[in-house]
Design a protein around this motif. Structure first.
Motif, PDB file in Angstrom:
ATOM      1  N   LEU A  21      10.772 -32.137  -0.479  1.00  0.00           N
ATOM      2  CA  LEU A  21      10.980 -31.522   0.837  1.00  0.00           C
ATOM      3  C   LEU A  21       9.763 -30.738   1.188  1.00  0.00           C
ATOM      4  CD1 LEU A  21      14.791 -30.688   1.311  1.00  0.00           C
ATOM      5  CD2 LEU A  21      13.490 -32.376   2.497  1.00  0.00           C
ATOM      6  N   PHE A  22       9.405 -29.806   0.582  1.00  0.00           N
ATOM      7  CA  PHE A  22       8.213 -28.726   0.866  1.00  0.00           C
ATOM      8  C   PHE A  22       7.169 -29.703   1.226  1.00  0.00           C
ATOM      9  CE2 PHE A  22       4.817 -26.151  -0.859  1.00  0.00           C
ATOM     10  CZ  PHE A  22       4.745 -25.151  -0.049  1.00  0.00           C
ATOM     11  N   TRP A  23       6.843 -30.515   0.256  1.00  0.00           N
ATOM     12  CA  TRP A  23       5.538 -31.333   0.601  1.00  0.00           C
ATOM     13  C   TRP A  23       5.441 -32.265   1.929  1.00  0.00           C
ATOM     14  CZ3 TRP A  23       1.152 -29.408  -0.612  1.00  0.00           C
ATOM     15  CH2 TRP A  23       1.023 -28.649  -1.762  1.00  0.00           C
ATOM     16  N   ALA A  24       6.709 -32.788   1.996  1.00  0.00           N
ATOM     17  CA  ALA A  24       7.236 -33.684   3.173  1.00  0.00           C
ATOM     18  C   ALA A  24       7.029 -32.752   4.443  1.00  0.00           C
ATOM     19  CB  ALA A  24       8.594 -34.457   3.014  1.00  0.00           C
ATOM     20  N   GLY A  25       7.465 -31.689   4.343  1.00  0.00           N
ATOM     21  CA  GLY A  25       7.516 -30.725   5.683  1.00  0.00           C
ATOM     22  C   GLY A  25       5.990 -30.481   5.974  1.00  0.00           C
ATOM     23  N   ILE A  26       5.248 -30.192   4.886  1.00  0.00           N
ATOM     24  CA  ILE A  26       3.874 -29.906   5.110  1.00  0.00           C
ATOM     25  C   ILE A  26       3.037 -30.952   5.400  1.00  0.00           C
ATOM     26  CG2 ILE A  26       1.656 -29.544   4.065  1.00  0.00           C
ATOM     27  CD1 ILE A  26       2.963 -27.427   2.353  1.00  0.00           C
ATOM     28  N   GLY A  27       3.412 -32.272   5.227  1.00  0.00           N
ATOM     29  CA  GLY A  27       2.731 -33.466   5.690  1.00  0.00           C
ATOM     30  C   GLY A  27       3.127 -33.729   7.057  1.00  0.00           C
ATOM     31  N   LEU A  28       4.468 -33.449   7.399  1.00  0.00           N
ATOM     32  CA  LEU A  28       4.813 -33.713   8.711  1.00  0.00           C
ATOM     33  C   LEU A  28       4.079 -32.861   9.938  1.00  0.00           C
ATOM     34  CD1 LEU A  28       8.626 -34.416   8.800  1.00  0.00           C
ATOM     35  CD2 LEU A  28       6.689 -35.882   9.618  1.00  0.00           C
ATOM     36  N   LEU A  29       4.084 -31.453   9.324  1.00  0.00           N
ATOM     37  CA  LEU A  29       3.448 -30.439  10.394  1.00  0.00           C
ATOM     38  C   LEU A  29       1.845 -30.978  10.542  1.00  0.00           C
ATOM     39  CD1 LEU A  29       4.782 -27.021   9.101  1.00  0.00           C
ATOM     40  CD2 LEU A  29       5.139 -28.039  11.101  1.00  0.00           C
TER      41      LEU A  29
END
Ligand SMILES: Nc1ncnc2c1ncn2[C@@H]1O[C@H](COP(=O)(O)OP(=O)(O)OP(=O)(O)O)[C@@H](O)[C@H]1O
Ligand SMILES: [Mg+2]
Lengths: 280, 345
Positions: A21-29
């Motif tokens: 979730l952490f990395w997915a969030g960063i990717g989205l941002l």
């Protein structure tokens, strides 16, 4: 459910899920920020005919026609020059007022200090559209309407909280003992500031000035409301949005975003410092 | 000529009183050490003398001039800060020259004085460096050189050696003493290290809770503490204290022994650990711990239920659990008032 499952396993899974979730969030941002910028530059740097084409190429064709068209468009150079003038004036005003406030916050204890700090940030919470009408009326009465100075004053108000906070953290990072040592070595308060504090704070003050420049450079609402003849680039583009062709919009957008991006990247360290985040 | 006179100086921070009416006179060229535990007000007093803090009350005189309303630059002082405060944007040369340039000395004089002080502090080879390129000890030397170059009447130092390692501290201590004696300035030196205080000071002012408890020569402070606190703060291990009871014969009962003592109503018995020796009659002590230290042996015991330490010859054969008798050297016994904790003489 099996009672034999070691309690560590679900915990591990949860940890992996958290990571994902952490990395997915960063990717989205990151995409959220980068995709529009990418579109902007692709279209600005491609031939006008390519702007409406699909699919997009990953690298632009580096055709300068759009930019050339933009540059030669009636009123653009004038607006660009206005933008620069307002931004420079904003920079001077906000540092001229913000740096002393930041210094006072970092060095002196006075009643209401915490309240003042909150107040400084609260000015940003006040919606500009609410202010616009009374401000416009006042500006017309005082003759400040449609002037570079009038707009710079409004922009300085927008940039001031950041100038105060950045310089506050800058000055707080310079040990008081350095100043005190200068006093014992024969300096007045002002001399100590000029000879010791200023040289140490200068890079950060420059950064904060650049940030003020960018705030003014990007500001569109006040610029559109308070100027008519002396439009800044943002206001000019907004005004000519529905009459100008698509390539012009992209080229103008790129011209607006480019300096802001470069400047912000150059001073990012100090923007982190504003919030007390060590960036080492 | 810079005698420092402090008259009734007090300092409060809000409701907290950091200094209670301090009176102190420091003679011209004297080396005065302010010694005390953390938070007792040493730095506050030093900063008031420097002009970095305004006293809530009282007067400060330097060289016959009342200075407590003057800014630091007008007081004829130089200060060495605990963290050195070497200007990071200037070279060592420019750091040392800073005060001289402010005083508008001609360039030739500036260079001469910087070179001389740099030589004195053994930093000639560092003059082109910046503070970021110096070790802690070198930075400390620069800070002292910067103060000395001003040729001030008074040098104020706030724990200048506390950030150095033990060996360097020893070396710098001896060096500082020589340099400062040479320079003929009046020095006030703050420390919480009693060995440093003993070895450097002409006089020591022992501070406690915002008061100066005693200001006297090091041996005097050590041998004749003016208050119980001084005895318990100075000395490693500190003084031993035992309750005493007045007998009918006018002598004092201490842990089953009779001693001649003062004519007071009540008193507490005190003796330094090294002023005890094993003897057939004396204080009965139950040995708890024996620590051979080389030249002598530190014995921790219990006397009349109180912890009690003795520093004895190292060739004795004392073992934990034994009972020994320790005789105090009679003229080294001190007495304190159990109420006021002041010395009774
Ligand atoms: N600016 C200030 N505001 C409030 N209290 C202060 C201030 N400066 C010092 N104090 C208090 O005054 C007391 C004396 O402080 P001071 O710095 O003089 O102690 P010190 O003897 O130098 O201690 P140390 O050996 O730890 O440096 C302390 O209890 C401290 O908390
Ligand atoms: Mg201190």
């Amino acid at each position: 459910m099996s009672d034999l499952t070691p309690p560590a396993a679900p915990l591990q899974e949860a940890r992996y899920a958290g990571r994902f979730l952490f990395w997915a969030g960063i990717g989205l941002l990151v995409l959220w920020v980068l995709v529009p910028i990418w579109f902007l530059f692709i279209n600005a740097l491609s031939a006008p005919s390519e702007v409406t084409s699909f699919p997009k190429r990953f690298w632009p064709s580096f055709d300068m026609a759009s930019l050339q068209f933009f540059w030669n468009f009636q009123g653009v150079t004038n607006a660009l020059w206005n933008s620069v003038k307002v931004a420079v004036l904003t920079m001077i005003l906000s540092i001229g007022m913000g740096a002393p406030a930041g210094y006072a916050l970092s060095r002196f204890d006075f009643p209401g200090k915490e309240f003042f700090r909150v107040l400084v940030i609260m000015t940003r919470a006040f919606p500009l559209p609410l202010l616009a009408l009374p401000l416009a009326v006042m500006f017309i009465r005082t003759g400040l309407d449609d002037t570079i100075l009038g707009l710079a004053l409004v922009h300085a108000m927008l940039a001031l909280p950041f100038a105060v906070l950045i310089t506050y953290s800058l000055f707080s990072g310079i040990p008081v003992e350095l100043e005190e040592a200068a006093w014992t070595l024969g300096c007045t308060r002002l001399q100590a500031f000029i000879k010791v504090v200023l040289p140490l704070a200068l890079p950060g003050i420059m950064a904060s000035a650049v940030f003020a420049f960018v705030i003014s450079w990007n500001e569109v609402f006040a610029a559109a409301v308070l100027t008519i003849e002396n439009r800044t680039l943002t206001a000019f583009l907004l005004q000519s949005l529905n009459v100008s062709p698509l390539p012009l919009k992209f080229a103008g957008g790129a011209a607006l975003v480019m300096p802001a991006l470069i400047f912000i990247f150059a001073v990012r360290k100090y923007l982190f410092a504003m919030w007390g985040i060590a960036n080492r | 000529m810079a005698e420092i006179v402090i008259k009734g100086v007090a300092k409060s921070f809000g409701a907290f009183t950091a200094l209670h009416s301090v009176d102190l006179t420091i003679a011209d060229q004297e080396f005065m050490v302010l010694l005390g535990a953390s938070g007792c007000g040493k730095t506050t007093l030093l900063r008031i003398i420097a002009g970095l803090e305004t006293p809530s009350q009282g007067e400060v005189w330097i060289g016959g001039r009342r200075v407590d309303h003057l800014p630091p630059r007008a007081r004829g002082i130089a200060m060495v800060f605990q963290n050195y405060a070497v200007f990071p944007h200037l070279t060592v040369f420019e750091n040392i020259a800073f005060g001289l340039r402010m005083a508008k000395l001609p360039q030739a004089d500036v260079t001469r004085r910087v070179m001389r002080t740099a030589e004195l502090m053994h930093i000639e080879q560092l003059l082109k460096r910046y503070s970021g390129e110096l070790s802690g000890g070198q930075r400390q030397r620069v800070a002292v050189a910067r103060a000395l170059a001003m040729e001030p009447d008074v040098i104020l130092m706030d724990e200048p050696l506390s950030n150095l390692d033990a060996l360097l501290r020893l070396e710098m201590r001896a060096e500082l003493k020589g340099v400062l004696a040479e320079s003929k300035t009046t020095t006030i030196y703050v420390t919480h290290d009693q060995v440093e205080a003993m070895s450097l000071a002409d006089r020591i002012s022992v501070m406690n809770g915002g008061y100066i408890v005693q200001a006297d020569r090091p041996t005097e402070v050590y041998r004749n503490p003016a208050a119980r606190f001084v005895g318990s703060f100075i000395g490693n291990p500190p003084m031993n204290f035992l309750p005493a009871r007045k007998g009918n014969n006018g002598r004092w009962h201490v842990a089953g022994q009779d001693f001649d003592g003062p004519k007071a109503q009540a008193a507490e018995f005190a003796i330094r650990p090294e002023d005890l020796h094993p003897a057939p009659i004396g204080l009965r002590a139950e040995v708890r711990v024996v620590e051979p230290l080389g030249p002598h042996t530190l014995v921790t015991a219990q006397v009349a239920g109180q912890p009690f330490r003795a520093i004895l010859e190292s060739d004795n054969q004392i073992k934990p659990g034994e009972e020994i008798t320790l005789a105090p050297i009679p003229d080294r016994i001190r007495w304190f008032d159990p109420e006021t904790h002041k010395a009774i003489t």
